[in-house]
Design a protein around this motif. Sequence first.
Motif, PDB file in Angstrom:
ATOM      1  N   LYS A 187      -9.634  -8.073   9.954  1.00 62.21           N
ATOM      2  CA  LYS A 187      -8.953  -7.729  10.986  1.00 62.21           C
ATOM      3  C   LYS A 187      -7.566  -8.259  10.878  1.00 62.21           C
ATOM      4  O   LYS A 187      -6.564  -7.665  11.223  1.00 62.21           O
ATOM      5  N   ALA A 188      -7.471  -9.737  10.532  1.00 69.17           N
ATOM      6  CA  ALA A 188      -6.123 -10.187  10.200  1.00 69.17           C
ATOM      7  C   ALA A 188      -5.289  -9.494   9.426  1.00 69.17           C
ATOM      8  O   ALA A 188      -4.170  -9.225   9.595  1.00 69.17           O
ATOM      9  N   ASP A 189      -5.907  -8.703   8.280  1.00 72.88           N
ATOM     10  CA  ASP A 189      -4.992  -7.982   7.471  1.00 72.88           C
ATOM     11  C   ASP A 189      -4.518  -6.692   8.322  1.00 72.88           C
ATOM     12  O   ASP A 189      -3.338  -6.039   8.089  1.00 72.88           O
ATOM     13  N   LEU A 190      -5.394  -6.083   9.064  1.00 76.69           N
ATOM     14  CA  LEU A 190      -5.080  -4.985   9.983  1.00 76.69           C
ATOM     15  C   LEU A 190      -3.829  -5.385  10.834  1.00 76.69           C
ATOM     16  O   LEU A 190      -2.913  -4.500  10.932  1.00 76.69           O
ATOM     17  N   GLU A 191      -3.957  -6.647  11.395  1.00 78.26           N
ATOM     18  CA  GLU A 191      -2.733  -6.808  12.115  1.00 78.26           C
ATOM     19  C   GLU A 191      -1.578  -7.068  11.288  1.00 78.26           C
ATOM     20  O   GLU A 191      -0.380  -6.809  11.842  1.00 78.26           O
ATOM     21  N   ASN A 192      -1.832  -7.617  10.236  1.00 82.51           N
ATOM     22  CA  ASN A 192      -0.523  -8.120   9.499  1.00 82.51           C
ATOM     23  C   ASN A 192       0.029  -7.222   8.363  1.00 82.51           C
ATOM     24  O   ASN A 192       1.199  -7.434   7.998  1.00 82.51           O
ATOM     25  N   ASN A 193      -1.007  -6.581   7.629  1.00 81.37           N
ATOM     26  CA  ASN A 193      -0.612  -5.794   6.431  1.00 81.37           C
ATOM     27  C   ASN A 193      -0.965  -4.107   6.597  1.00 81.37           C
ATOM     28  O   ASN A 193      -0.874  -3.650   5.508  1.00 81.37           O
ATOM     29  N   TRP A 194      -1.306  -3.751   7.564  1.00 85.42           N
ATOM     30  CA  TRP A 194      -1.786  -2.478   7.795  1.00 85.42           C
ATOM     31  C   TRP A 194      -0.573  -1.660   7.807  1.00 85.42           C
ATOM     32  O   TRP A 194      -0.550  -0.241   7.099  1.00 85.42           O
ATOM     33  N   LYS A 195       0.410  -1.750   8.522  1.00 89.34           N
ATOM     34  CA  LYS A 195       1.547  -0.989   8.557  1.00 89.34           C
ATOM     35  C   LYS A 195       2.484  -1.604   7.894  1.00 89.34           C
ATOM     36  O   LYS A 195       3.187  -2.835   8.089  1.00 89.34           O
ATOM     37  N   ILE A 196       3.043  -1.051   6.731  1.00 91.21           N
ATOM     38  CA  ILE A 196       4.034  -1.586   5.940  1.00 91.21           C
ATOM     39  C   ILE A 196       5.155  -0.543   5.481  1.00 91.21           C
ATOM     40  O   ILE A 196       4.749   0.648   5.455  1.00 91.21           O
ATOM     41  N   LYS A 197       6.312  -0.593   4.786  1.00 91.22           N
ATOM     42  CA  LYS A 197       7.096  -0.038   4.368  1.00 91.22           C
ATOM     43  C   LYS A 197       6.647   0.643   3.185  1.00 91.22           C
ATOM     44  O   LYS A 197       5.818   0.120   2.140  1.00 91.22           O
ATOM     45  N   ALA A 198       7.031   2.183   2.938  1.00 90.65           N
ATOM     46  CA  ALA A 198       6.375   2.751   2.001  1.00 90.65           C
ATOM     47  C   ALA A 198       6.791   2.020   0.581  1.00 90.65           C
ATOM     48  O   ALA A 198       6.119   1.990  -0.485  1.00 90.65           O
ATOM     49  N   LYS A 199       8.117   1.537   0.452  1.00 93.19           N
ATOM     50  CA  LYS A 199       8.565   0.748  -0.540  1.00 93.19           C
ATOM     51  C   LYS A 199       7.719  -0.398  -1.112  1.00 93.19           C
ATOM     52  O   LYS A 199       7.866  -1.012  -2.484  1.00 93.19           O
ATOM     53  N   GLU A 200       7.004  -1.020  -0.022  1.00 90.36           N
ATOM     54  CA  GLU A 200       5.915  -2.161  -0.283  1.00 90.36           C
ATOM     55  C   GLU A 200       4.822  -1.663  -0.619  1.00 90.36           C
ATOM     56  O   GLU A 200       3.719  -2.686  -0.745  1.00 90.36           O
ATOM     57  N   SER A 201       4.605  -0.444  -0.899  1.00 95.35           N
ATOM     58  CA  SER A 201       3.261   0.075  -1.205  1.00 95.35           C
ATOM     59  C   SER A 201       3.169   0.669  -2.444  1.00 95.35           C
ATOM     60  O   SER A 201       4.291   0.732  -3.317  1.00 95.35           O
ATOM     61  N   TRP A 202       2.100   1.336  -3.077  1.00 95.00           N
ATOM     62  CA  TRP A 202       1.896   1.982  -4.135  1.00 95.00           C
ATOM     63  C   TRP A 202       3.107   3.181  -4.493  1.00 95.00           C
ATOM     64  O   TRP A 202       3.068   3.488  -5.298  1.00 95.00           O
ATOM     65  N   LEU A 203       3.433   3.486  -3.170  1.00 98.06           N
ATOM     66  CA  LEU A 203       4.568   4.660  -3.189  1.00 98.06           C
ATOM     67  C   LEU A 203       5.837   4.376  -3.674  1.00 98.06           C
ATOM     68  O   LEU A 203       6.753   5.267  -4.001  1.00 98.06           O
ATOM     69  N   ASN A 204       5.744   3.016  -4.055  1.00 94.93           N
ATOM     70  CA  ASN A 204       7.281   2.424  -4.406  1.00 94.93           C
ATOM     71  C   ASN A 204       7.860   3.155  -5.750  1.00 94.93           C
ATOM     72  O   ASN A 204       9.031   3.105  -5.868  1.00 94.93           O
ATOM     73  N   LYS A 205       6.780   3.715  -6.427  1.00 89.23           N
ATOM     74  CA  LYS A 205       7.155   4.049  -7.644  1.00 89.23           C
ATOM     75  C   LYS A 205       7.943   5.360  -7.508  1.00 89.23           C
ATOM     76  O   LYS A 205       8.652   5.921  -8.593  1.00 89.23           O
ATOM     77  N   PHE A 206       8.073   6.073  -6.268  1.00 91.36           N
ATOM     78  CA  PHE A 206       8.728   7.173  -6.159  1.00 91.36           C
ATOM     79  C   PHE A 206      10.239   6.955  -5.651  1.00 91.36           C
ATOM     80  O   PHE A 206      11.211   7.770  -5.265  1.00 91.36           O
ATOM     81  N   PHE A 207      10.489   5.824  -5.374  1.00 92.33           N
ATOM     82  CA  PHE A 207      11.921   5.483  -4.924  1.00 92.33           C
ATOM     83  C   PHE A 207      12.797   4.662  -5.962  1.00 92.33           C
ATOM     84  O   PHE A 207      12.251   3.956  -6.660  1.00 92.33           O
TER      85      PHE A 207
END
Length: 163
Positions: free
Chosen positions: A141-161
């Motif tokens: 639940k702590a991750d849900l509150e702190n790390n669930w909504k992240i910028k695309a560039k901070e996710s695995w999607l960063n390879k597309f930018f």
Amino acid sequence: MYKPFDQMPANARIWTYTSNRRLDKSELEILSSRLSAFCELWNTHGALMPTSFEIRFDQVIILAVDESQLGASGCSIDSSVRVLRDIENELDIDLLNQGKVSFIKSEGDLEVNPILGIKSKVTEGILQAETIVLNPVVKNKADLENNWKIKAKESWLNKFFEN
């Protein structure tokens, strides 16, 4: 035994399941009723676990278990998947397929797309580096509150930018 989601501890284990489409009011009522009944009786080896759920964006289910008292067993997790599969069939939705990318559009609505073809959303400028995406690998639940909504560039999607 069901507990309100806001009363679950920060270390409660969570699982997120995203529907391929937004649910209407009657579907949300069915979903809530089914999940409430399930959580009330969710157990591991016959012992009830403190459990909860929450529905966000009218299409994301978050299941939670307080494992500080009793850990979820493989059989208990399987039982939750069976309930979700039944809900999928009843509501004609896709919850268990994890091959989806969810991001928040500028107006605050959630858009859910298959992973295959997500690069075209980037190419079209619909999904940008600063777009908020839902991180599917949150574990508590702590991750849900702190790390669930992240910028695309901070996710695995960063390879597309471009960097």
